[in-house]
Scaffold this motif. Structure first.
Motif, PDB file in Angstrom:
ATOM      1  N   GLN B  54       0.859  -1.174   0.000  1.00 27.03           N
ATOM      2  CA  GLN B  54       0.000   0.000   0.000  1.00 27.03           C
ATOM      3  C   GLN B  54       0.897   1.225   0.000  1.00 27.03           C
ATOM      4  OE1 GLN B  54      -1.782   1.391   3.549  1.00 27.03           O
ATOM      5  NE2 GLN B  54      -3.703   1.994   2.602  1.00 27.03           N
ATOM      6  N   LEU B  55       0.510   2.255  -0.737  1.00 23.60           N
ATOM      7  CA  LEU B  55       1.248   3.518  -0.736  1.00 23.60           C
ATOM      8  C   LEU B  55       0.272   4.648  -0.428  1.00 23.60           C
ATOM      9  CD1 LEU B  55       4.157   4.733  -1.455  1.00 23.60           C
ATOM     10  CD2 LEU B  55       3.066   5.463  -3.577  1.00 23.60           C
ATOM     11  N   THR B  56       0.632   5.473   0.563  1.00 29.46           N
ATOM     12  CA  THR B  56      -0.184   6.657   0.859  1.00 29.46           C
ATOM     13  C   THR B  56       0.692   7.889   0.706  1.00 29.46           C
ATOM     14  OG1 THR B  56       0.357   6.658   3.219  1.00 29.46           O
ATOM     15  CG2 THR B  56      -1.547   5.345   2.539  1.00 29.46           C
ATOM     16  N   LEU B  61      -3.460  10.752  -1.692  1.00 27.09           N
ATOM     17  CA  LEU B  61      -2.959   9.614  -2.475  1.00 27.09           C
ATOM     18  C   LEU B  61      -3.091   8.311  -1.685  1.00 27.09           C
ATOM     19  CD1 LEU B  61      -1.102   8.699  -5.034  1.00 27.09           C
ATOM     20  CD2 LEU B  61       0.696   8.647  -3.321  1.00 27.09           C
ATOM     21  N   LEU B  64      -3.239   0.743  -3.861  1.00 26.06           N
ATOM     22  CA  LEU B  64      -2.917  -0.651  -3.581  1.00 26.06           C
ATOM     23  C   LEU B  64      -2.061  -1.153  -4.731  1.00 26.06           C
ATOM     24  CD1 LEU B  64      -6.243  -2.011  -2.096  1.00 26.06           C
ATOM     25  CD2 LEU B  64      -4.039  -1.821  -0.937  1.00 26.06           C
ATOM     26  N   ARG B  65      -1.090  -2.003  -4.399  1.00 28.60           N
ATOM     27  CA  ARG B  65      -0.088  -2.398  -5.374  1.00 28.60           C
ATOM     28  C   ARG B  65       0.192  -3.891  -5.282  1.00 28.60           C
ATOM     29  NH1 ARG B  65       4.591   2.093  -5.428  1.00 28.60           N
ATOM     30  NH2 ARG B  65       3.351   3.594  -6.589  1.00 28.60           N
ATOM     31  N   TRP B  95      -2.851   0.477  -8.388  1.00 21.04           N
ATOM     32  CA  TRP B  95      -4.254   0.889  -8.538  1.00 21.04           C
ATOM     33  C   TRP B  95      -4.620   1.951  -7.503  1.00 21.04           C
ATOM     34  CZ3 TRP B  95      -2.883  -4.356  -8.263  1.00 21.04           C
ATOM     35  CH2 TRP B  95      -3.107  -5.116  -9.416  1.00 21.04           C
ATOM     36  N   GLU B  97      -6.778   3.114  -4.542  1.00 25.72           N
ATOM     37  CA  GLU B  97      -7.472   2.359  -3.492  1.00 25.72           C
ATOM     38  C   GLU B  97      -8.858   2.963  -3.260  1.00 25.72           C
ATOM     39  OE1 GLU B  97      -5.071   1.629  -0.012  1.00 25.72           O
ATOM     40  OE2 GLU B  97      -6.841   1.416   1.229  1.00 25.72           O
ATOM     41  N   SER B 118     -13.122  -2.230   4.563  1.00 26.13           N
ATOM     42  CA  SER B 118     -12.462  -2.935   3.466  1.00 26.13           C
ATOM     43  C   SER B 118     -12.184  -1.971   2.308  1.00 26.13           C
ATOM     44  CB  SER B 118     -13.385  -4.068   3.015  1.00 26.13           C
ATOM     45  OG  SER B 118     -12.781  -4.825   2.018  1.00 26.13           O
ATOM     46  N   PHE B 119     -11.045  -2.132   1.688  1.00 24.93           N
ATOM     47  CA  PHE B 119     -10.651  -1.296   0.560  1.00 24.93           C
ATOM     48  C   PHE B 119     -10.156  -2.218  -0.550  1.00 24.93           C
ATOM     49  CE2 PHE B 119      -9.951   0.809   4.566  1.00 24.93           C
ATOM     50  CZ  PHE B 119     -10.553   2.045   4.403  1.00 24.93           C
ATOM     51  N   PHE B 120     -10.403  -1.816  -1.792  1.00 27.63           N
ATOM     52  CA  PHE B 120      -9.979  -2.699  -2.889  1.00 27.63           C
ATOM     53  C   PHE B 120      -9.316  -1.919  -4.019  1.00 27.63           C
ATOM     54  CE2 PHE B 120     -14.229  -1.382  -3.953  1.00 27.63           C
ATOM     55  CZ  PHE B 120     -14.241  -1.268  -5.335  1.00 27.63           C
ATOM     56  N   ALA B 121      -8.741  -2.645  -4.945  1.00 29.61           N
ATOM     57  CA  ALA B 121      -8.063  -2.050  -6.095  1.00 29.61           C
ATOM     58  C   ALA B 121      -9.102  -1.499  -7.057  1.00 29.61           C
ATOM     59  CB  ALA B 121      -7.205  -3.113  -6.788  1.00 29.61           C
ATOM     60  N   GLY B 122      -9.124  -0.173  -7.237  1.00 26.31           N
ATOM     61  CA  GLY B 122     -10.054   0.461  -8.158  1.00 26.31           C
ATOM     62  C   GLY B 122      -9.428   0.669  -9.528  1.00 26.31           C
ATOM     63  N   ALA B 124      -6.939   1.590 -12.577  1.00 29.74           N
ATOM     64  CA  ALA B 124      -5.508   1.357 -12.783  1.00 29.74           C
ATOM     65  C   ALA B 124      -4.760   2.683 -12.811  1.00 29.74           C
ATOM     66  CB  ALA B 124      -5.302   0.612 -14.094  1.00 29.74           C
TER      67      ALA B 124
END
Lengths: 183, 183
Positions: B54-56, B61, B64-65, B95, B97, B118-122, B124
């Motif tokens: 994860q990158l914040t 920003l 998810l990676r 992606w 998040e 819950s968080f998911f890849a949105g 690209a």
């Protein structure tokens, strides 16, 4: 026929019955999940990526998660084919999320002002499976469920939650995860 | 020999030279990255999972990676083999998040008191590659780098950052990502 009738009395009753049948093709020799009799599938660590998730919760819970699919599941996701065909298996791998301090220093020097923080998959938590077999698992939407920690399946109470929890995703054949777009 | 001498003048100078050579085996026909001449590798969406990140950052920003590897890279990760052998390719898929509100409602009813989110890849964002070729990329630790957005490589300034940013991971052959344990 006997199995279908039994299923009407609630999935919990089936715990012993299904668990004592032989392993499904491609499953390992270890212990099977209660209710569904799913054993740890072989080679799931190398299945193809469906998507990535993060889960946070009380008590500082922070997990990074990956959903992987075997070939049958991946093909169905790509083609938007519902319900999933028999043989499809979806794996959800869960890790504790860990700070990547070393990465952060590099990011700070390469991209100053961006205030970047990086987190990665640390220790393993558990792995869950959904196994599609429309006949064997007719009583639970065609899916068998399993939750393993250190290769050992969780208890009956845990597995009794699987199918009810997936009910709200009935329109997507009980699968919450969407296939992530290709960047 | 001419290429090695040129490399001494700085990787930026090589942008034109390498980009005009033919595509490396397994690479697509699209545009190549500046400096390194790396084209989008074929089939990378189906490579095996290395790890998840994860990158914040500033401005909300949140990404998810997933890091995926071709067979040569995965074998090297598992065997702890350093440096990575020629032919190894690592892909990093990024992606945006996204909150999973529907999932959260289910989690709240299945696991009350756990306060799960819950968080998911949105959508690209981009995909990056490290391609190992110890001769071709001798001037940059044996790695060629590439960053693609919508299938188009980023500019020269972006690619000039790749190798310097990876220098702190020199002890791990310039690779930051660790292989995630198998849950």
């Amino acid at each position: 026929m006997k199995r279908i009738v039994l299923a009407l009395f609630g999935a919990g009753v089936l715990a012993g019955a299904i668990a004592t049948t032989g392993p499904v093709s491609g499953q390992s020799d270890g212990e099977a999940s209660p209710i569904y009799g799913v054993k740890l599938p072989q080679g799931y660590r190398d299945w193809h990526l469906i998507s990535v998730k993060q889960l946070t919760g009380a008590g500082g819970l922070k997990q990074l998660r990956a959903q992987l699919g075997n070939d049958i599941a991946i093909t169905a996701f790509r083609e938007g084919k519902l319900p999933f065909p028999d043989g499809a298996i979806i794996a959800a791998l869960h890790w504790n999320e860990v700070s990547a301090d070393a990465d952060d220093k590099v990011l700070a020097s390469g991209f100053p002002d961006a205030d970047l923080e990086s987190f990665f998959a640390g220790s393993a938590v558990n792995v869950q499976f959904m196994v599609k077999d429309s006949k064997k698992y007719a009583a639970s939407g065609g899916w068998g469920f399993a939750d393993f920690t250190n290769g050992k399946p969780g208890n009956l109470a845990l597995h009794e939650k699987c199918f009810p929890c997936h009910q709200p995703a009935k329109d997507r054949d009980y699968v919450f995860t969407h296939y992530a777009p290709t960047p």
